[in-house]
Scaffold this motif. Structure first.
Motif, PDB file in Angstrom:
ATOM      1  N   ASP A  10       0.806  -1.230   0.000  1.00 37.90           N
ATOM      2  CA  ASP A  10       0.000   0.000   0.000  1.00 37.90           C
ATOM      3  C   ASP A  10       0.833   1.272   0.000  1.00 37.90           C
ATOM      4  OD1 ASP A  10      -2.410  -1.446   0.007  1.00 37.90           O
ATOM      5  OD2 ASP A  10      -2.267  -1.725   2.182  1.00 37.90           O
ATOM      6  N   THR A  27     -12.006   7.007   4.978  1.00 39.63           N
ATOM      7  CA  THR A  27     -12.977   7.129   3.891  1.00 39.63           C
ATOM      8  C   THR A  27     -13.684   5.817   3.565  1.00 39.63           C
ATOM      9  OG1 THR A  27     -11.389   6.584   2.151  1.00 39.63           O
ATOM     10  CG2 THR A  27     -11.521   8.902   2.855  1.00 39.63           C
ATOM     11  N   GLY A  28     -13.245   4.738   4.165  1.00 39.30           N
ATOM     12  CA  GLY A  28     -13.747   3.418   3.807  1.00 39.30           C
ATOM     13  C   GLY A  28     -12.759   2.670   2.928  1.00 39.30           C
ATOM     14  N   ALA A  29     -11.951   3.420   2.177  1.00 33.74           N
ATOM     15  CA  ALA A  29     -10.938   2.805   1.314  1.00 33.74           C
ATOM     16  C   ALA A  29      -9.528   3.089   1.807  1.00 33.74           C
ATOM     17  CB  ALA A  29     -11.083   3.329  -0.108  1.00 33.74           C
ATOM     18  N   GLY A  30      -9.411   3.916   2.807  1.00 33.08           N
ATOM     19  CA  GLY A  30      -8.110   4.304   3.337  1.00 33.08           C
ATOM     20  C   GLY A  30      -8.259   5.549   4.179  1.00 33.08           C
ATOM     21  N   ASN A  32      -7.208   9.699   4.565  1.00 38.36           N
ATOM     22  CA  ASN A  32      -6.685  10.946   4.013  1.00 38.36           C
ATOM     23  C   ASN A  32      -6.059  11.755   5.138  1.00 38.36           C
ATOM     24  OD1 ASN A  32      -6.870  12.864   1.481  1.00 38.36           O
ATOM     25  ND2 ASN A  32      -7.340  14.133   3.275  1.00 38.36           N
ATOM     26  N   PRO A  74      -3.924   4.134   1.039  1.00 40.04           N
ATOM     27  CA  PRO A  74      -4.999   3.145   0.887  1.00 40.04           C
ATOM     28  C   PRO A  74      -4.917   2.049   1.950  1.00 40.04           C
ATOM     29  CG  PRO A  74      -3.305   2.797  -0.776  1.00 40.04           C
ATOM     30  CD  PRO A  74      -2.954   4.077  -0.062  1.00 40.04           C
ATOM     31  N   ASN A  75      -6.100   1.515   2.259  1.00 42.93           N
ATOM     32  CA  ASN A  75      -6.263   0.349   3.136  1.00 42.93           C
ATOM     33  C   ASN A  75      -5.926   0.609   4.606  1.00 42.93           C
ATOM     34  OD1 ASN A  75      -7.179  -1.452   1.080  1.00 42.93           O
ATOM     35  ND2 ASN A  75      -5.056  -1.614   0.362  1.00 42.93           N
ATOM     36  N   GLY A  77      -7.041   2.163   8.211  1.00 45.40           N
ATOM     37  CA  GLY A  77      -8.377   2.284   8.759  1.00 45.40           C
ATOM     38  C   GLY A  77      -8.376   2.705  10.200  1.00 45.40           C
TER      39      GLY A  77
END
Length: 731
Positions: A10, A27-30, A32, A74-75, A77
């Protein structure tokens, strides 16, 4: 680290992300990341293992937009531990103190894990170096720092709407999350001192029954324990040293989950109670040029702090703590207002009490009631709709501003505190000022359409004596603070009633109990917004300590089991007072009482009386020995065109601060038949509420207060009869 995150995979796919919103946003995908720094040359996000101990990755944020560094990983959480390292010039003489060896906290972090551990590595310079803060320290501070935590903001609220208690019905109850339940026998031991413990059923039931409407919590934002306190075995109990404006302090959670705070607010709202936060946006724990580098100092010292214009190595110190946050900078102002909106919208709190609020309103030219921060609050659709309460003083230039805040704000009124204390203590010449305080300090607040509720009246607060100590000690007793009893207020306007501290003298104890009732009755029957200090309703003591900021122990914790019969009687008296206040609108008028004659109605809204029954004349106000007077509030007096609310009865408050009894003639009022005694601080448990004829002299005992209501025809009579039945049932 989240299970789905693979650093080898990632970290090769980092995106530019977005400069908004600030902080670390899942964001649900990673995640920010976005952080402001105008003068940095590079900003790195440091990721740590789940214990926050080992740094596993260091990633430079790839984009810089409008002075905001940002990137998307990304990824990642919720649960991710992180911090920042910020590169840039280390030039203290120019106001810059960048040092990437120091891990700094995200100003927008929604949660923190771990606690600060003191050590020389926390400082951007070498401690003990002959060049002091002009030197540079290369050691890594990360092992000593708490870590920021990415959170999942989802929560299922049961109470969708805010409580929104009208200002005129508001009764504030100031308390401390930890101290309120640490000794509560009905709160499960593992929940004591936490948000979950504070909303336990026994606590909510007690607060509802007491009659308060709004709970004001001492600071809950993440704060630190100062090294000098830890060295003495003490702690920062009050919490006025905020390290994170978007995160609640980990020590107040029973479990490390942000939703515990939301659950507390949800339960308070279900009980019909507001939650108000005491917030500290005027300074941070980083101190002056010799302080540690924990966050803002390492992110962008020249932007976040007010520096001396000609010597930016040094800090403007209007707070007395070493530094002052620079709310004249648009990004700093944005951070503070973002923080307030976050707590109001995401966390559903109902208002804020601002510590040293004059600092927030001070621009480089001085205090400005039209300054950036105050204007921001007034025009903001969220902030202008919640309760905003100023502590209207600080130690800076022009720092005393009681009555100086703009419309929409309420303010702590220390003039009320000092005057009421002095009057009941027996000081000379207090009657004229007392009259102003009982009428919501119109001399300070009656302007620009402000309402009486703008004056937040209090006798005691966290800072100073408790009510019981106010009548038990002539001098402060702060020896436990380890400062040779030099700290804390010296001017307390207290009186020990004849013995310093604990005593078995029955006469002294009886006088102390009556003086507490006098003070409480004056507070809760006055116009304006009353504020009670938690535990004052049953006589809580701090052993004479009037500056218990560092006493995270039995000195400060509320002693529920030690209330005794005397404490229960006092609490019943407070419940009675609050029922009267809630039921009789005349005690919480929407207009200031001025004493002016209403030609159309033929009445005055308030009339001041001498014991003989006549109106106080100007020359009598000048008598320094005036210690007994009556306050006649005429329920018929309303502004032209205003419909008088049902039950707006006529009241007479008689205050006798003399040590001897005084015969007071009950006045004759058109339309009235007789007077009913509702409150008597000499006989608080009296069940009989006898009628007294107008024109009849009644003996008012020394150092006591009485409240009478006029028996009249119509709706007011029915309301009064119902109130009498309710008061008889109060236990």
């Amino acid at each position: 680290m989240p299970d789905g995150f693979d650093p080898a995979r990632d970290l090769r796919h980092i995106g530019e992300g977005s400069p908004f919103p600030r902080g670390a946003t899942f964001t649900g995908a990673g995640v920010n990341f976005a952080v402001f720094s105008a003068y940095a040359t590079k900003v790195e996000v440091c990721l740590f293992d789940e214990r926050g101990e080992t740094e596993i990755a260091r990633i430079a944020l790839p984009e810089y937009t409008d002075e905001v560094w940002h990137g998307f990983i990304p990824n990642l959480g919720p649960g991710t531990r992180y911090g920042y390292r910020v590169h840039g010039p280390y030039e203290p003489d120019a106001g810059h103190r960048f040092n990437p060896n120091k891990l700094v906290l995200d100003p927008y972090a929604r949660a923190h894990a771990g606690s600060l551990r003191w050590g020389p590595e926390l400082f951007g310079y070498e401690l003990g170096h002959p060049d002091a803060d002009l030197s540079f320290d290369n050691r890594d501070s990360a092992p000593l720092m708490p870590k920021c935590v990415v959170v999942d903001s989802r929560f299922e609220w049961t109470q969708k709407d805010a409580v929104r208690v009208p200002w005129d019905r508001t009764v504030i109850y100031e308390t401390h999350v930890r101290g309120y339940t640490m000794r509560h026998p009905q709160v499960p031991e593992h929940l004591r001192g936490t948000f979950a413990g504070l909303c336990a059923d026994p606590v909510l039931d007690y607060l509802r029954h007491l009659g308060v409407t709004s709970i004001e919590l001492l600071p809950v934002h993440t704060f630190i324990d100062q090294s000098q306190l830890l060295d003495k075995g003490l702690r920062n109990y009050w919490g006025y040293d905020t390290l994170g404006f978007f995160a609640a302090d980990p020590r107040y959670f029973s479990e490390p989950r942000v939703e515990e705070f939301k659950g507390m607010v949800d339960r308070f709202h279900a009980a019909g109670l507001e939650v108000i936060l005491d917030v500290v946006y005027n300074h941070t724990p980083e101190g002056n040029e010799l302080g540690p580098t924990l966050g803002f100092k390492g992110l962008d010292n020249a932007s976040y702090y007010r520096l001396m214009p000609d010597q930016p190595r040094y800090y403007i110190n209007d707070t007395g703590t070493g530094n002052t946050l620079n709310l004249s900078h648009p990004r700093v102002l944005q951070m503070v207002t973002d923080s307030l909106r976050y707590w109001a919208t995401e966390m559903h709190v109902d208002g804020f009490r601002f510590d040293l609020a004059t600092i927030l309103a001070r621009e480089p030219h001085g205090f400005d009631d039209g300054g950036g921060f105050l204007d921001s609050c007034r025009q903001d659709p969220v902030l202008s709709s919640v309760k905003l309460i100023a502590e209207p003083w600080d130690c800076g230039p022009g720092g005393y501003q009681v009555g100086g805040f703009p419309p929409g704000w309420a303010e702590w009124n220390d003039r009320f505190r000092d005057t009421v204390r002095a009057f009941w203590k027996g000081d000379e010449g207090m009657a004229p000022d007392l009259a102003a305080r009982l009428t919501a300090s119109g001399d300070r607040f009656n302007k620009r359409g402000r309402r009486p509720w703008a004056s937040v009246n209090f006798i005691t607060a966290h800072d100073g004596f408790t009510l019981a100590d106010l009548v038990s000690y002539n001098e402060r007793h702060n020896e436990a603070n380890g400062e040779d009893n030099r700290d804390g207020h010296g001017d307390n306007r207290s009186w020990n009633c004849g013995a310093e501290g604990p005593t078995d003298d029955a006469e002294v104890l009886a006088l102390r109990a009556r003086q507490q009732r006098n003070l409480l009755a004056t507070l809760l029957l006055a116009q304006g917004t009353p504020m009670l200090l938690a535990g004052d309703e049953f006589g809580r003591s701090q052993q004479g300590n009037n500056n218990a900021y560092c006493q995270d122990n039995e000195i400060s914790w509320v002693d529920w089991e030690g209330r005794g019969e005397t404490g229960e009687q006092l609490a019943a008296f407070v419940r009675k007072l609050l029922r009267i206040r809630h039921q009789l609108p005349v005690l919480r008028r929407g207009r200031f009482l001025t004493g002016e004659f209403n030609e159309e109605l033929g009445v005055k809204d308030v009339t001041w009386l001498v014991p003989g029954g006549g109106e106080l004349m100007p020359e009598q106000w000048d008598d320094p020995q005036l210690r007994c007077l009556g306050m006649l509030i005429d329920g018929r007096a309303q502004a032209t065109g205003i419909v008088r609310p049902a039950g707006d009865v006529t009241l007479l408050i008689v205050l006798n601060a003399w040590h001897e009894p005084v015969d007071f003639v009950l006045p004759e009022v058109p339309g009235g038949r007789a007077w009913t005694r509702l409150i008597d601080t000499e006989a608080p448990d009296a069940e009989a509420l006898p009628a007294h004829l107008a024109g009849e002299a009644r003996t008012v005992p020394g150092r006591s207060l009485r409240l009478y209501a006029l028996e009249a025809e119509g709706e007011a009579a029915r309301v009064l009869a119902a109130l009498e039945r309710e008061l008889m049932a109060v236990k």
